[in-house]
Design a protein around this motif. Structure first.
Motif, PDB file in Angstrom:
ATOM      1  N   LEU A   3      59.837  -9.774  33.427  1.00  0.00           N
ATOM      2  CA  LEU A   3      58.682  -9.142  34.072  1.00  0.00           C
ATOM      3  C   LEU A   3      57.543 -10.139  34.252  1.00  0.00           C
ATOM      4  O   LEU A   3      56.872 -10.139  35.282  1.00  0.00           O
ATOM      5  CB  LEU A   3      58.218  -7.940  33.249  1.00  0.00           C
ATOM      6  N   THR A   4      57.325 -10.995  33.280  1.00  0.00           N
ATOM      7  CA  THR A   4      56.291 -12.017  33.395  1.00  0.00           C
ATOM      8  C   THR A   4      56.607 -12.971  34.544  1.00  0.00           C
ATOM      9  O   THR A   4      55.715 -13.391  35.280  1.00  0.00           O
ATOM     10  CB  THR A   4      56.163 -12.805  32.074  1.00  0.00           C
ATOM     11  N   ALA A   5      57.883 -13.298  34.718  1.00  0.00           N
ATOM     12  CA  ALA A   5      58.301 -14.218  35.780  1.00  0.00           C
ATOM     13  C   ALA A   5      58.016 -13.668  37.170  1.00  0.00           C
ATOM     14  O   ALA A   5      57.785 -14.442  38.102  1.00  0.00           O
ATOM     15  CB  ALA A   5      59.785 -14.546  35.636  1.00  0.00           C
ATOM     16  N   ILE A   6      58.014 -12.343  37.337  1.00  0.00           N
ATOM     17  CA  ILE A   6      57.741 -11.771  38.664  1.00  0.00           C
ATOM     18  C   ILE A   6      56.277 -11.376  38.829  1.00  0.00           C
ATOM     19  O   ILE A   6      55.895 -10.786  39.838  1.00  0.00           O
ATOM     20  CB  ILE A   6      58.656 -10.572  38.980  1.00  0.00           C
ATOM     21  N   GLY A   7      55.448 -11.671  37.825  1.00  0.00           N
ATOM     22  CA  GLY A   7      54.014 -11.467  37.977  1.00  0.00           C
ATOM     23  C   GLY A   7      53.438 -10.204  37.364  1.00  0.00           C
ATOM     24  O   GLY A   7      52.284  -9.874  37.631  1.00  0.00           O
ATOM     25  N   VAL A   8      54.196  -9.489  36.560  1.00  0.00           N
ATOM     26  CA  VAL A   8      53.657  -8.307  35.889  1.00  0.00           C
ATOM     27  C   VAL A   8      52.676  -8.782  34.827  1.00  0.00           C
ATOM     28  O   VAL A   8      53.006  -9.617  33.989  1.00  0.00           O
ATOM     29  CB  VAL A   8      54.786  -7.452  35.259  1.00  0.00           C
ATOM     30  N   GLN A   9      51.446  -8.245  34.863  1.00  0.00           N
ATOM     31  CA  GLN A   9      50.403  -8.742  33.983  1.00  0.00           C
ATOM     32  C   GLN A   9      50.255  -7.966  32.692  1.00  0.00           C
ATOM     33  O   GLN A   9      49.665  -8.455  31.747  1.00  0.00           O
ATOM     34  CB  GLN A   9      49.067  -8.748  34.722  1.00  0.00           C
ATOM     35  N   GLY A  10      50.729  -6.741  32.629  1.00  0.00           N
ATOM     36  CA  GLY A  10      50.561  -5.969  31.409  1.00  0.00           C
ATOM     37  C   GLY A  10      51.611  -4.887  31.289  1.00  0.00           C
ATOM     38  O   GLY A  10      52.132  -4.394  32.287  1.00  0.00           O
ATOM     39  N   LEU A  11      51.930  -4.552  30.059  1.00  0.00           N
ATOM     40  CA  LEU A  11      52.872  -3.471  29.808  1.00  0.00           C
ATOM     41  C   LEU A  11      52.610  -2.892  28.436  1.00  0.00           C
ATOM     42  O   LEU A  11      51.954  -3.508  27.611  1.00  0.00           O
ATOM     43  CB  LEU A  11      54.329  -3.940  29.924  1.00  0.00           C
ATOM     44  N   THR A  12      53.104  -1.700  28.218  1.00  0.00           N
ATOM     45  CA  THR A  12      52.970  -1.034  26.926  1.00  0.00           C
ATOM     46  C   THR A  12      54.356  -0.839  26.358  1.00  0.00           C
ATOM     47  O   THR A  12      55.276  -0.434  27.067  1.00  0.00           O
ATOM     48  CB  THR A  12      52.282   0.339  27.095  1.00  0.00           C
ATOM     49  N   VAL A  13      54.515  -1.145  25.069  1.00  0.00           N
ATOM     50  CA  VAL A  13      55.811  -1.031  24.403  1.00  0.00           C
ATOM     51  C   VAL A  13      55.666  -0.066  23.229  1.00  0.00           C
ATOM     52  O   VAL A  13      54.726  -0.163  22.451  1.00  0.00           O
ATOM     53  CB  VAL A  13      56.293  -2.407  23.902  1.00  0.00           C
ATOM     54  N   THR A  14      56.621   0.856  23.123  1.00  0.00           N
ATOM     55  CA  THR A  14      56.633   1.829  22.042  1.00  0.00           C
ATOM     56  C   THR A  14      58.025   1.867  21.427  1.00  0.00           C
ATOM     57  O   THR A  14      59.020   1.867  22.155  1.00  0.00           O
ATOM     58  CB  THR A  14      56.294   3.242  22.564  1.00  0.00           C
ATOM     59  N   GLU A  15      58.089   1.894  20.099  1.00  0.00           N
ATOM     60  CA  GLU A  15      59.370   2.075  19.430  1.00  0.00           C
ATOM     61  C   GLU A  15      59.665   3.572  19.389  1.00  0.00           C
ATOM     62  O   GLU A  15      58.846   4.355  18.901  1.00  0.00           O
ATOM     63  CB  GLU A  15      59.320   1.514  18.011  1.00  0.00           C
ATOM     64  N   VAL A  16      60.826   3.956  19.913  1.00  0.00           N
ATOM     65  CA  VAL A  16      61.212   5.365  19.963  1.00  0.00           C
ATOM     66  C   VAL A  16      62.626   5.517  19.430  1.00  0.00           C
ATOM     67  O   VAL A  16      63.326   4.524  19.187  1.00  0.00           O
ATOM     68  CB  VAL A  16      61.110   5.926  21.403  1.00  0.00           C
ATOM     69  N   LYS A  17      63.047   6.741  19.234  1.00  0.00           N
ATOM     70  CA  LYS A  17      64.420   7.030  18.836  1.00  0.00           C
ATOM     71  C   LYS A  17      64.991   8.056  19.791  1.00  0.00           C
ATOM     72  O   LYS A  17      64.279   8.933  20.265  1.00  0.00           O
ATOM     73  CB  LYS A  17      64.474   7.569  17.409  1.00  0.00           C
ATOM     74  N   GLY A  18      66.274   7.955  20.048  1.00  0.00           N
ATOM     75  CA  GLY A  18      66.913   8.911  20.935  1.00  0.00           C
ATOM     76  C   GLY A  18      68.390   8.610  21.093  1.00  0.00           C
ATOM     77  O   GLY A  18      68.922   7.706  20.455  1.00  0.00           O
ATOM     78  N   TYR A  19      69.020   9.386  21.949  1.00  0.00           N
ATOM     79  CA  TYR A  19      70.419   9.144  22.265  1.00  0.00           C
ATOM     80  C   TYR A  19      70.713   9.662  23.657  1.00  0.00           C
ATOM     81  O   TYR A  19      70.002  10.510  24.182  1.00  0.00           O
ATOM     82  CB  TYR A  19      71.361   9.782  21.238  1.00  0.00           C
ATOM     83  N   GLY A  20      71.749   9.124  24.224  1.00  0.00           N
ATOM     84  CA  GLY A  20      72.217   9.556  25.526  1.00  0.00           C
ATOM     85  C   GLY A  20      73.687   9.881  25.417  1.00  0.00           C
ATOM     86  O   GLY A  20      74.106  10.625  24.526  1.00  0.00           O
ATOM     87  N   ARG A  21      74.472   9.253  26.245  1.00  0.00           N
ATOM     88  CA  ARG A  21      75.909   9.527  26.234  1.00  0.00           C
ATOM     89  C   ARG A  21      76.609   9.044  24.981  1.00  0.00           C
ATOM     90  O   ARG A  21      77.663   9.557  24.620  1.00  0.00           O
ATOM     91  CB  ARG A  21      76.564   8.880  27.445  1.00  0.00           C
ATOM     92  N   GLN A  22      76.040   8.056  24.278  1.00  0.00           N
ATOM     93  CA  GLN A  22      76.723   7.536  23.099  1.00  0.00           C
ATOM     94  C   GLN A  22      76.637   8.492  21.922  1.00  0.00           C
ATOM     95  O   GLN A  22      77.375   8.356  20.961  1.00  0.00           O
ATOM     96  CB  GLN A  22      76.212   6.135  22.726  1.00  0.00           C
ATOM     97  N   LYS A  23      75.738   9.455  21.952  1.00  0.00           N
ATOM     98  CA  LYS A  23      75.630  10.518  20.938  1.00  0.00           C
ATOM     99  C   LYS A  23      75.460  10.005  19.514  1.00  0.00           C
ATOM    100  O   LYS A  23      75.885  10.641  18.575  1.00  0.00           O
ATOM    101  CB  LYS A  23      76.854  11.437  20.990  1.00  0.00           C
ATOM    102  N   GLY A  24      74.852   8.864  19.337  1.00  0.00           N
ATOM    103  CA  GLY A  24      74.666   8.327  17.997  1.00  0.00           C
ATOM    104  C   GLY A  24      75.927   7.644  17.502  1.00  0.00           C
ATOM    105  O   GLY A  24      76.852   7.365  18.258  1.00  0.00           O
ATOM    106  N   HIS A  25      75.986   7.362  16.190  1.00  0.00           N
ATOM    107  CA  HIS A  25      77.156   6.729  15.607  1.00  0.00           C
ATOM    108  C   HIS A  25      77.183   7.012  14.108  1.00  0.00           C
ATOM    109  O   HIS A  25      76.259   7.609  13.566  1.00  0.00           O
ATOM    110  CB  HIS A  25      77.152   5.219  15.889  1.00  0.00           C
ATOM    111  N   THR A  26      78.233   6.576  13.443  1.00  0.00           N
ATOM    112  CA  THR A  26      78.314   6.754  11.996  1.00  0.00           C
ATOM    113  C   THR A  26      78.157   5.398  11.313  1.00  0.00           C
ATOM    114  O   THR A  26      78.554   4.368  11.855  1.00  0.00           O
ATOM    115  CB  THR A  26      79.656   7.385  11.573  1.00  0.00           C
ATOM    116  N   GLU A  27      77.538   5.404  10.138  1.00  0.00           N
ATOM    117  CA  GLU A  27      77.363   4.200   9.343  1.00  0.00           C
ATOM    118  C   GLU A  27      77.798   4.481   7.919  1.00  0.00           C
ATOM    119  O   GLU A  27      77.830   5.630   7.481  1.00  0.00           O
ATOM    120  CB  GLU A  27      75.892   3.761   9.335  1.00  0.00           C
ATOM    121  N   ILE A  28      78.130   3.412   7.211  1.00  0.00           N
ATOM    122  CA  ILE A  28      78.487   3.541   5.802  1.00  0.00           C
ATOM    123  C   ILE A  28      77.403   2.868   4.981  1.00  0.00           C
ATOM    124  O   ILE A  28      77.065   1.703   5.204  1.00  0.00           O
ATOM    125  CB  ILE A  28      79.860   2.914   5.514  1.00  0.00           C
ATOM    126  N   TYR A  29      76.811   3.624   4.063  1.00  0.00           N
ATOM    127  CA  TYR A  29      75.749   3.114   3.203  1.00  0.00           C
ATOM    128  C   TYR A  29      76.107   3.445   1.761  1.00  0.00           C
ATOM    129  O   TYR A  29      76.285   4.611   1.420  1.00  0.00           O
ATOM    130  CB  TYR A  29      74.404   3.733   3.583  1.00  0.00           C
TER     131      TYR A  29
END
Length: 112
Positions: free
Chosen positions: A20-46
């Motif tokens: 985005l910087t390379a094409i001249g975008v001067q500002g953006l906002t970034v937010t950490e979010v959580k969600g899922y789409g088609r992958q429907k999450g996953h399983t982990e072993i802890y």
């Protein structure tokens, strides 16, 4: 004026920001979010116990741009964020009726 919102994988943020910087975008906002789409999450072993992770960490990027820049912005995000795997994310484009820069009072395209 348009508002571009992209949901991407967290490890792709630096590549997308650089594109985005390379094409001249001067500002953006970034937010950490959580969600899922088609992958429907996953399983982990802890500690020997398997559990389901329903919501995956994602990054939401928000950018206000002039209408004539939308195609370049969408193309830059798409190419930089693509891994070819499920869960690469989505891009949404909205219209902006008005923008005001608080510090100077500039409006619309001058405020961007």
């Amino acid at each position: 004026m348009k508002f571009v919102m992209a949901i991407i994988k967290p490890f792709k943020l630096d590549e997308v920001r650089d594109a985005l910087t390379a094409i001249g975008v001067q500002g953006l906002t970034v937010t950490e979010v959580k969600g899922y789409g088609r992958q429907k999450g996953h399983t982990e072993i802890y500690r020997g116990t398997e559990y389901a992770v329903s919501f995956l960490p994602k990054i939401k990027i928000e950018i206000a741009v002039a209408a004539d820049q939308v195609d370049k912005v969408v193309a830059a995000i798409s190419s930089a964020a693509k891994t070819g795997q499920i869960g690469d994310g989505k891009i949404f484009v909205y219209g902006i009726d008005q923008a005001v820069r608080i510090r100077t009072g500039e409006t619309d395209s001058e405020a961007l």
